[in-house]
Design a protein around this motif. Structure first.
Motif, mmCIF file in Angstrom:
data_model
loop_
_atom_site.group_PDB
_atom_site.id
_atom_site.type_symbol
_atom_site.label_atom_id
_atom_site.label_comp_id
_atom_site.label_asym_id
_atom_site.label_seq_id
_atom_site.Cartn_x
_atom_site.Cartn_y
_atom_site.Cartn_z
ATOM 1 N N VAL A 542 0.864 -1.182 0.000
ATOM 2 C CA VAL A 542 0.000 0.000 0.000
ATOM 3 C C VAL A 542 0.895 1.225 0.000
ATOM 4 C CG1 VAL A 542 -1.497 1.414 1.450
ATOM 5 C CG2 VAL A 542 -2.092 -0.949 1.016
ATOM 6 N N ALA A 543 0.620 2.162 -0.889
ATOM 7 C CA ALA A 543 1.453 3.367 -0.968
ATOM 8 C C ALA A 543 0.618 4.532 -1.465
ATOM 9 C CB ALA A 543 2.643 3.136 -1.887
ATOM 10 N N HIS A 544 0.910 5.709 -0.901
ATOM 11 C CA HIS A 544 0.345 6.955 -1.430
ATOM 12 C C HIS A 544 1.279 7.543 -2.479
ATOM 13 C CE1 HIS A 544 -3.277 7.544 0.878
ATOM 14 N NE2 HIS A 544 -2.643 7.206 1.990
ATOM 15 N N ARG A 545 2.590 7.420 -2.230
ATOM 16 C CA ARG A 545 3.580 7.917 -3.196
ATOM 17 C C ARG A 545 3.691 6.928 -4.348
ATOM 18 N NH1 ARG A 545 9.035 9.698 -0.203
ATOM 19 N NH2 ARG A 545 7.862 9.665 1.737
ATOM 20 N N LEU A 546 3.230 7.302 -5.504
ATOM 21 C CA LEU A 546 3.209 6.389 -6.640
ATOM 22 C C LEU A 546 4.606 6.030 -7.112
ATOM 23 C CD1 LEU A 546 0.220 7.833 -8.709
ATOM 24 C CD2 LEU A 546 0.210 6.125 -6.897
ATOM 25 N N SER A 547 5.593 6.879 -6.821
ATOM 26 C CA SER A 547 6.968 6.588 -7.249
ATOM 27 C C SER A 547 7.500 5.318 -6.601
ATOM 28 C CB SER A 547 7.880 7.775 -6.899
ATOM 29 O OG SER A 547 7.870 8.005 -5.492
ATOM 30 N N THR A 548 6.913 4.908 -5.472
ATOM 31 C CA THR A 548 7.421 3.738 -4.760
ATOM 32 C C THR A 548 6.849 2.430 -5.290
ATOM 33 O OG1 THR A 548 5.679 3.866 -3.084
ATOM 34 C CG2 THR A 548 7.696 5.121 -2.670
ATOM 35 N N VAL A 549 5.861 2.476 -6.190
ATOM 36 C CA VAL A 549 5.219 1.237 -6.649
ATOM 37 C C VAL A 549 5.385 1.024 -8.155
ATOM 38 C CG1 VAL A 549 3.537 1.286 -4.782
ATOM 39 C CG2 VAL A 549 2.972 2.366 -6.953
ATOM 40 N N ARG A 550 6.256 1.809 -8.794
ATOM 41 C CA ARG A 550 6.414 1.662 -10.249
ATOM 42 C C ARG A 550 6.866 0.258 -10.644
ATOM 43 N NH1 ARG A 550 9.539 7.278 -11.894
ATOM 44 N NH2 ARG A 550 7.767 8.686 -11.550
ATOM 45 N N ARG A 574 -0.733 4.742 -19.938
ATOM 46 C CA ARG A 574 -1.203 4.817 -21.318
ATOM 47 C C ARG A 574 -2.726 4.886 -21.383
ATOM 48 N NH1 ARG A 574 3.206 1.269 -22.043
ATOM 49 N NH2 ARG A 574 1.854 -0.580 -21.838
ATOM 50 N N ARG A 575 -3.410 4.292 -20.414
ATOM 51 C CA ARG A 575 -4.872 4.331 -20.437
ATOM 52 C C ARG A 575 -5.430 5.723 -20.140
ATOM 53 N NH1 ARG A 575 -6.171 -1.054 -16.826
ATOM 54 N NH2 ARG A 575 -5.111 -2.565 -18.189
ATOM 55 N N GLY A 576 -4.650 6.507 -19.397
ATOM 56 C CA GLY A 576 -5.105 7.870 -19.101
ATOM 57 C C GLY A 576 -6.264 7.932 -18.135
ATOM 58 N N GLY A 577 -6.405 6.931 -17.283
ATOM 59 C CA GLY A 577 -7.515 6.893 -16.329
ATOM 60 C C GLY A 577 -7.161 7.529 -14.985
ATOM 61 N N LEU A 578 -7.750 6.962 -13.913
ATOM 62 C CA LEU A 578 -7.583 7.520 -12.570
ATOM 63 C C LEU A 578 -6.127 7.508 -12.137
ATOM 64 C CD1 LEU A 578 -8.799 8.602 -9.946
ATOM 65 C CD2 LEU A 578 -9.267 6.230 -9.250
ATOM 66 N N TYR A 579 -5.404 6.429 -12.430
ATOM 67 C CA TYR A 579 -3.991 6.340 -12.035
ATOM 68 C C TYR A 579 -3.174 7.434 -12.721
ATOM 69 C CZ TYR A 579 0.684 4.403 -11.279
ATOM 70 O OH TYR A 579 2.009 4.225 -10.911
ATOM 71 N N ALA A 580 -3.426 7.633 -14.018
ATOM 72 C CA ALA A 580 -2.693 8.666 -14.748
ATOM 73 C C ALA A 580 -2.966 10.049 -14.163
ATOM 74 C CB ALA A 580 -3.072 8.619 -16.230
ATOM 75 N N ARG A 581 -4.216 10.308 -13.737
ATOM 76 C CA ARG A 581 -4.539 11.603 -13.134
ATOM 77 C C ARG A 581 -3.841 11.758 -11.777
ATOM 78 N NH1 ARG A 581 -9.647 10.175 -15.219
ATOM 79 N NH2 ARG A 581 -10.474 9.623 -13.150
ATOM 80 N N MET A 582 -3.789 10.674 -11.000
ATOM 81 C CA MET A 582 -3.077 10.725 -9.717
ATOM 82 C C MET A 582 -1.590 10.998 -9.933
ATOM 83 S SD MET A 582 -4.913 7.422 -7.902
ATOM 84 C CE MET A 582 -3.709 7.330 -6.588
ATOM 85 N N GLN A 583 -1.013 10.363 -10.969
ATOM 86 C CA GLN A 583 0.394 10.563 -11.287
ATOM 87 C C GLN A 583 0.655 12.012 -11.688
ATOM 88 O OE1 GLN A 583 2.916 8.259 -11.147
ATOM 89 N NE2 GLN A 583 4.357 9.883 -11.686
ATOM 90 N N ALA A 584 -0.242 12.570 -12.445
ATOM 91 C CA ALA A 584 -0.073 13.955 -12.899
ATOM 92 C C ALA A 584 -0.124 14.919 -11.724
ATOM 93 C CB ALA A 584 -1.159 14.298 -13.923
ATOM 94 N N VAL A 585 -1.038 14.656 -10.769
ATOM 95 C CA VAL A 585 -1.154 15.533 -9.595
ATOM 96 C C VAL A 585 0.113 15.469 -8.757
ATOM 97 C CG1 VAL A 585 -2.369 15.867 -7.422
ATOM 98 C CG2 VAL A 585 -3.660 15.440 -9.511
ATOM 99 N N GLN A 586 0.657 14.251 -8.544
ATOM 100 C CA GLN A 586 1.848 14.110 -7.706
ATOM 101 C C GLN A 586 3.094 14.651 -8.392
ATOM 102 O OE1 GLN A 586 2.512 10.302 -5.910
ATOM 103 N NE2 GLN A 586 0.442 10.160 -5.059
ATOM 104 N N SER A 587 3.102 14.651 -9.730
ATOM 105 C CA SER A 587 4.270 15.137 -10.463
ATOM 106 C C SER A 587 4.257 16.650 -10.620
ATOM 107 C CB SER A 587 4.320 14.490 -11.858
ATOM 108 O OG SER A 587 4.401 13.085 -11.756
ATOM 109 N N ALA A 588 3.094 17.255 -10.373
ATOM 110 C CA ALA A 588 2.971 18.705 -10.590
ATOM 111 C C ALA A 588 3.787 19.478 -9.563
ATOM 112 C CB ALA A 588 1.506 19.098 -10.502
#
Length: 588
Positions: A542-550, A574-588
């Motif tokens: 379980v992780a909030h930081r997506l960088s730790t689960v790549r 590539r799907r551009g779904g919920l995960y991609a949006r979470m990644q974009a928020v954390q990378s901002a």
């Protein structure tokens, strides 16, 4: 001490606390009986003294042989000498039984806490349970000890004195059987009138405690704004109220105390005068010594009955503590493992089949329609917003929680049919906050294992990237880490937790936010250690930081208890779904 299962066999639910107390004391029945006998012997001088005094007075008044005086004095000295050994025997038997009973009670509580479900522990505070184990058990011990001291003393006086009166001056026995209890009841009634004033004073003291706590909390604000005089005026008002209530209570105590004293002594004078008149006029066969004896016994018996009546609050306090402990001992929320299949090997395949879970008093499911197959040796990461159900899934994997519906299969077997204690021998958990106890590094890493050598411990520490800092500690493996690892940094504690997991060589590994609270340097070292830890094992992360689960084999994206997406890091982006949006928020 009784076997661990012993105290738990009692049906605490619905039982009267006296019955529960008797059950806990059952192994010491013989010692308690011997303690009572020892007390009666060691306490005999108190009720023999008036009788021997009466004998000596009669010897002096009637000029009987002086040998009788020496005989009575010798008898009294003998009973006094017997006090020492029999007092020690009483303490050993009675106090020892109380201590052992308290120990059984604590043992029963600790065993039941280990059996109660994690759901129960999430609802009941650790502080409340600690109070039951320490303070409630102590209250029961103290109540039993003090009841023995005061109650047996009063009973010994009652039995001894009434026996002597019945044998020596039987005509006065009805008087004592009526007047003494009536006088004692009257004294207790007078004391009972004080209850309201005692309650008022207690409330004022509690208000003062609250006001002092408030004042100390506000000191930085008070001083910063120059409001010291305002704060002191508020406090002075409360102090005046406490003073007034205390003085009022003292005056009433004084009045009632004086009235009770006058009443008892007036009745004693009446008893003395009546006995003297009976002896003077020859109405009854009463000697001068009997007059002295009856007067002494009257005050002693009145005090004994008053003591017995005054034990009620002490006994009530002890029984209330038994009830308090019974709240845990009778709690039905147990993890049931008896009679279930023991797990002897684990491959690590999990099949979640339409699993749902809802917490008590919750208005919606925390996990719903959860269907997923996890293959042996696969690393699965659970991500999502807070409250998405990630931690609930981990609780289901560990077996802390049970599905409300659906099934979880471990290697093809429904986990409901498995002894979860045996299953957890093949599982390790690395939580977000490392849990260490106040022992050495060696003790913490090898916790619960036997026959583990230093080389194995050092190997686990090396794989956890912890050996380098452990070797720099003052005593190495023998360094005491402090309560909850207080002498170590967050990264060091987490690396010890990973070493603890590694040394067990688990087949299933649960990582719950294992790096979320660490700085970048500590996180890098722990990520390296985790990479070694996950090899060949089924892993849930379980992780909030997506960088730790790549690097996870699959990432499960959860939303409001359901699976929203499943895939690898690249696939989900590539799907551009919920995960991609979470990644974009954390990378901002």
């Amino acid at each position: 001490m009784a076997a661990p299962q012993g105290p738990l066999d009692h049906r605490y639910r619905g039982e009267h606390p006296v019955r529960t107390l008797a059950y806990l004391l059952r192994p010491d029945r013989g010692r308690l009986a011997l303690g009572v006998l020892a007390f009666l012997v060691k306490h005999s001088p108190t009720w023999l003294m008036p009788l021997i005094t009466a004998n000596i007075v009669d010897i002096v008044v009637r000029h009987r042989p002086v040998s009788g005086l020496w005989l009575n004095a010798g008898l009294l000295l003998l009973t006094l000498a017997l006090n020492y050994p029999f007092h020690l025997l009483y303490v050993r038997c009675w106090y020892g039984s109380a201590r052992r009973m308290g120990n059984r009670m604590r043992s029963a509580l600790c065993h039941r806490m280990q059996q109660l479900s994690i759901g129960y522990h999430s609802k009941v505070s650790a502080g409340a349970l600690q109070t039951k184990v320490i303070r409630d058990a102590e209250n029961v011990e103290t109540s039993l000890q003090q009841t023995g001291d005061q109650g047996l003393s009063a009973l010994a006086m009652l039995i001894g004195a009434l026996t002597v009166i019945g044998v020596r001056t039987p005509a006065f026995l009805p008087v004592f059987l009526l007047v003494v209890p009536a006088a004692s009841a009257l004294v207790m009634w007078l004391r009972g009138r004080l209850r309201a004033y005692n309650e008022s004073f207690r409330q004022e003291v509690e208000h003062l405690s609250s006001r002092v706590s408030e004042m100390t909390t506000l000191i930085p604000i008070t001083r910063a704004h120059g409001l010291e005089h305002t704060a002191l005026r508020r406090m002075d008002g409360t102090l005046r109220q406490v003073l007034a209530a205390g003085l009022r209570l003292d005056r009433l105590n004084g009045r009632f105390g004086a009235l009770a004293w006058i009443l008892l002594n007036a009745l004693g004078v009446g008893c003395l005068a009546g006995a003297a008149l009976a002896a003077y006029h020859g109405w009854l066969a009463v000697t001068p010594g009997d007059v002295v004896m009856l007067s002494a016994y009257f005050s002693s018996l009145t005090a004994a009955v008053t003591t017995l009546m005054g034990l009620t609050p002490l006994i009530s306090k002890g029984l209330e503590s038994v009830r308090s402990a019974g709240e845990v001992l009778q709690a039905p929320d147990l993890e049931q493992n008896a009679g279930k299949t023991e797990v002897t090997a684990v491959r690590g395949r999990f099949d979640f089949q339409d699993v749902r879970h809802v917490y008590d008093d919750a208005d919606r499911h925390s996990v719903r329609d959860f269907t997923l197959t996890v293959h042996p040796g696969e690393t699965v990461a659970l991500v999502g917003a807070s409250g998405a159900g990630k931690s609930t899934v981990l609780g289901l994997v560990i077996g802390f929680l049970r599905p409300a519906s659906g099934r979880i299969l471990l290697d093809g077997v429904d986990m409901q049919a498995l002894d979860l204690r045996s299953y957890r021998r093949f599982l390790s958990v690395v939580p977000q906050e490392s849990i260490l106890f106040e022992g050495t590094v060696r003790d913490n890493v090898a916790y619960g294992l036997t026959g583990v050598g230093d080389e194995e411990i050092r190997a686990a520490l090396r794989d956890a990237n912890a050996l380098e800092f452990v070797d720099r500690l003052p005593a190495g493996l023998d360094t005491v880490v402090g309560e909850r690892g207080a002498r170590l940094s967050g990264g060091q504690k987490q690396r010890l937790a990973i070493a603890r997991a590694l040394i067990r060589d688990p087949r299933v590994l649960v990582l719950d936010e294992a790096t979320s609270a660490l700085d970048s340097h500590s996180e890098a070292m722990i990520q390296q250690a985790l990479a070694r830890l996950v090899r060949g094992r089924t892993v849930f992360v379980v992780a909030h930081r997506l960088s730790t689960v790549r690097g996870a084999d699959r990432i499960v994206v959860m939303d409001e208890g359901r699976i929203a997406e499943v895939g690898s890091h690249g696939e989900l982006l590539r799907r551009g779904g919920l995960y991609a949006r979470m990644q974009a928020v954390q990378s901002a």
